[in-house]
Design a protein around this motif. Structure first.
Motif, short mmCIF file in Angstrom:
data_model
loop_
_atom_site.label_atom_id
_atom_site.label_comp_id
_atom_site.label_asym_id
_atom_site.label_seq_id
_atom_site.Cartn_x
_atom_site.Cartn_y
_atom_site.Cartn_z
N ARG A 153 0.91 -1.36 0.06
CA ARG A 153 -0.18 0.09 -0.01
C ARG A 153 0.83 1.28 -0.10
NH1 ARG A 153 -1.53 3.97 2.88
NH2 ARG A 153 -0.15 3.33 4.48
N ARG A 154 1.98 1.14 0.79
CA ARG A 154 2.86 2.55 0.99
C ARG A 154 3.51 2.47 -0.41
NH1 ARG A 154 5.77 1.95 6.95
NH2 ARG A 154 3.87 1.89 8.18
N TRP A 155 3.88 1.56 -1.14
CA TRP A 155 4.72 1.72 -2.22
C TRP A 155 3.84 2.16 -3.42
CZ3 TRP A 155 9.87 0.73 -3.41
CH2 TRP A 155 10.25 0.67 -4.54
N MET A 156 2.65 1.44 -3.34
CA MET A 156 1.59 2.10 -4.57
C MET A 156 1.16 3.57 -4.43
SD MET A 156 1.67 -0.65 -6.42
CE MET A 156 0.86 -2.20 -6.88
N SER A 157 1.20 4.07 -3.03
CA SER A 157 0.94 5.32 -2.81
C SER A 157 2.01 6.49 -2.91
CB SER A 157 0.22 5.48 -1.41
OG SER A 157 1.17 5.50 -0.55
N GLY A 158 3.17 5.84 -3.37
CA GLY A 158 4.29 6.78 -3.63
C GLY A 158 5.37 6.93 -2.42
N ASP A 159 4.90 6.10 -1.14
CA ASP A 159 5.47 6.41 0.10
C ASP A 159 6.77 5.19 -0.01
OD1 ASP A 159 6.58 6.66 2.74
OD2 ASP A 159 4.56 5.85 3.68
N LEU A 160 7.80 5.61 -0.79
CA LEU A 160 8.80 4.43 -1.06
C LEU A 160 9.50 4.35 0.34
CD1 LEU A 160 9.73 5.28 -4.59
CD2 LEU A 160 7.94 4.23 -3.78
N ALA A 161 9.88 5.34 0.96
CA ALA A 161 10.62 5.42 2.28
C ALA A 161 9.85 4.42 3.28
CB ALA A 161 10.94 6.78 2.66
N GLY A 162 8.69 4.70 3.36
CA GLY A 162 7.67 4.07 4.28
C GLY A 162 7.76 2.57 3.87
N ALA A 163 7.70 2.20 2.54
CA ALA A 163 7.79 1.02 2.36
C ALA A 163 9.03 0.17 2.53
CB ALA A 163 7.53 0.70 0.80
N LYS A 164 10.17 1.02 2.44
CA LYS A 164 11.48 0.53 2.79
C LYS A 164 11.60 0.17 4.16
CE LYS A 164 13.89 1.59 -1.47
NZ LYS A 164 14.60 2.72 -2.28
N GLU A 165 10.90 0.95 4.93
CA GLU A 165 11.06 0.71 6.23
C GLU A 165 10.31 -0.65 6.77
OE1 GLU A 165 9.67 4.41 8.31
OE2 GLU A 165 8.92 3.04 9.77
N ALA A 218 7.50 -12.59 -2.21
CA ALA A 218 8.15 -12.72 -3.34
C ALA A 218 7.59 -11.81 -4.44
CB ALA A 218 7.87 -14.12 -4.30
N GLU A 219 6.33 -11.69 -4.32
CA GLU A 219 5.68 -10.56 -5.13
C GLU A 219 6.02 -9.18 -4.52
OE1 GLU A 219 1.40 -12.61 -5.57
OE2 GLU A 219 1.44 -10.93 -4.32
N LEU A 220 6.25 -8.99 -3.34
CA LEU A 220 6.85 -7.55 -2.78
C LEU A 220 8.08 -7.49 -3.23
CD1 LEU A 220 5.90 -4.84 -0.99
CD2 LEU A 220 7.24 -6.59 0.83
N ALA A 221 8.84 -8.23 -3.05
CA ALA A 221 10.48 -8.31 -3.21
C ALA A 221 10.62 -7.93 -4.78
CB ALA A 221 11.10 -9.47 -3.20
N ARG A 222 9.80 -8.57 -5.68
CA ARG A 222 9.88 -8.27 -7.06
C ARG A 222 9.38 -6.90 -7.37
NH1 ARG A 222 8.05 -13.16 -9.05
NH2 ARG A 222 10.37 -14.14 -8.83
N LEU A 223 8.44 -6.39 -6.75
CA LEU A 223 7.85 -4.92 -7.01
C LEU A 223 8.91 -4.00 -6.37
CD1 LEU A 223 4.98 -3.26 -7.50
CD2 LEU A 223 4.86 -3.64 -4.88
N MET A 224 9.73 -4.34 -5.42
CA MET A 224 10.35 -3.45 -4.94
C MET A 224 12.08 -3.52 -5.35
SD MET A 224 9.22 -2.89 -1.10
CE MET A 224 10.17 -1.78 -0.76
N GLY A 225 12.28 -4.65 -6.41
CA GLY A 225 13.36 -4.63 -7.11
C GLY A 225 14.51 -5.49 -6.38
N ASP A 226 14.03 -6.32 -5.36
CA ASP A 226 14.86 -7.29 -4.54
C ASP A 226 14.63 -8.87 -5.45
OD1 ASP A 226 16.52 -8.50 -3.22
OD2 ASP A 226 15.24 -8.38 -1.21
N ARG A 227 15.36 -8.69 -6.68
CA ARG A 227 14.71 -10.07 -7.49
C ARG A 227 15.44 -11.41 -7.10
NH1 ARG A 227 16.71 -7.83 -13.26
NH2 ARG A 227 16.54 -10.02 -13.69
N GLY A 228 16.40 -11.25 -6.55
CA GLY A 228 17.18 -12.47 -6.02
C GLY A 228 16.27 -13.15 -4.95
#
Ligand code: NOJ
Ligand code: NOJ
Length: 407
Positions: A153-165, A218-228
């Motif tokens: 939700r945070r990532w989609m709403s543009g709160d990237l820092a919040g998602a990374k937290e 896995a979906e979240l990791a892919r969304l946030m670029g953590d492919r491995g």
């Protein structure tokens, strides 16, 4: 004479209570009841979240003394339901819960190296140090499931820092979701205690929610670029699938709750357990694997229904719809009663299956036994039907909201 009067008096009080209790439940239609109790349930659920004086993000299992603790399982299930039924209120609570959970992940606990599987905490946030069935590995999975949704939700709403937290994509990680996913992906092949905190082994319920956490992770990791990491989590989820299938025992004709028991209670001979249904409700991911319409799941639901219909007196009393459902037939806790949340799970099961009339039977059953004001204790006495055990079980209100939402 006096004794006779006394007896007659006592009998009159008994019958008055019996009729009031029996017929008051029928005076209100199921629709009206559900509509009236929905806001009550939400209010009562919220009353047990961060109760005043407690650390923010704490969810008590019940206000009753014995349950005045923060269980990772209960808290995660409750907040995932809150996220769906009251998303606005959920946002800040989930933030508190994520921060508290991260602190708790770092505590030294009696789970030792399996620290993330620590099942419950004191309401000041500190580790519970008494004897307990630990570790319980459904906890990290359920916690990841709810917080992954918040991260998305945070990532989609543009709160990237919040998602990374919540998910930092680093090893070693400093974020709560990544820590849980690493724990799950490295420990799912070890035994832990079940959701009822009694048996150590491999559990259908635990495995189902672990798989869901890994699939969504896995979906979240892919969304946030953590492919491995995404590949690693997917791979572990695939391996879990094979293990889950082993719970189908053709000779028995149902999915058994536990395999490879290596500790804890040893009297659960049947392997029949409502935990399997809860595992389907909380752990299926909509990909056709072990969903509500799976034939093995259907067979298990039927077997449980038949069993519980036969063992509880209140299920044999005429005139009350549906079947009161317990945890498992050999249960001894508090006398081995049917539970509100498992009966609600059966209602939800049938709603999800599209069999609304069947679902309503179980909802009616709950309506019959809970308090008129909508308060729900953990259990329903197997012979009187009266509410029993812990008061205002938070998980009950989540189970109720979930069932009526799907109705
Ligand atoms: C408390 C646990 O929470 C409950 O699930 C269990 O049945 C009893 N202890 C007995 O072991
Ligand atoms: C006992 C139940 O068996 C367990 O699942 C739950 O987490 C605790 N009570 C707290 O509600």
């Amino acid at each position: 004479m006096l004794r006779g009067n006394y007896r007659r008096g006592a009998a009159a009080v008994f019958w008055a209570a019996f009729f009031f209790y029996t017929f008051s439940a029928y005076a209100e239609s199921l629709n009206d009841w559900a509509k009236r109790v929905e806001p009550v349930a939400l209010k009562k659920l919220l009353a047990n979240v961060s109760p005043s004086g407690m650390v923010a993000g704490t969810v008590i299992a019940s206000p009753s003394h014995e349950y005045y603790f923060h269980w990772v399982r209960d808290a995660s299930i409750v907040l995932d339901e809150l996220r769906k039924s009251d998303p606005k209120t959920a946002v800040s609570i989930l933030g508190d819960f994520a921060k508290l959970s991260r602190e708790q992940q770092k505590l030294q606990t009696r789970s030792g190296a399996r620290g993330l599987g620590e099942p419950k905490f004191n309401v000041d946030g500190s580790a519970f140090t008494g004897d307990w069935g630990r570790p319980q590995d459904d906890g990290p999975a359920l916690r990841a499931i709810v917080l992954i949704e918040e991260a998305k939700r945070r990532w989609m709403s543009g709160d990237l820092a919040g998602a990374k937290e919540l998910y930092d994509g680093k090893i070693p990680t400093e974020s709560v979701v990544k820590a849980d996913l690493e724990y799950i992906s490295h420990h799912w092949n070890q035994t832990s205690f079940d959701l009822w905190e009694e048996v150590r082994g491999f559990h259908f319920f635990t495995r189902m929610v672990q798989r869901k956490a890994l699939v969504r992770g896995a979906e979240l990791a892919r969304l946030m670029g953590d492919r491995g990491a995404a590949d690693w989590y997917s791979k572990q989820a695939g391996l879990l699938k094979k293990e889950i299938l082993k719970h189908w025992i053709p000779r028995k004709g149902y999915l058994v709750a536990t395999l490879g028991r290596d500790g804890g209670a040893d009297y659960k001979y049947s392997g029949l357990d409502s935990a399997v249904v809860l595992g389907v409700l909380l752990g299926s991911v909509g990909d056709g694997f072990m969903g509500v319409s799976d034939s093995r799941v259907r067979a298990t639901v039927k077997a449980l229904e038949r069993k519980f219909r036969g063992i509880y007196t209140i299920n044999k009393r005429a005139g009350i719809p549906g079947v009161a459902i317990g945890r498992y037939p050999e249960d001894k806790y508090f006398g081995g009663n049917p539970w509100v949340l498992t009966t609600l799970a059966f209602a939800e099961y049938y709603y999800r299956l599209g069999a609304a009339a069947r679902g309503d039977e179980f909802l009616e059953r709950v309506k019959t036994h809970v308090y008129a004001d909508g308060s729900m204790s953990e259990q329903m006495d197997r012979s009187t039907g009266f509410m029993s055990s812990m008061a205002d079980l938070t998980w009950n209100y989540a189970a109720f909201l979930s069932a009526v939402r799907l109705r």
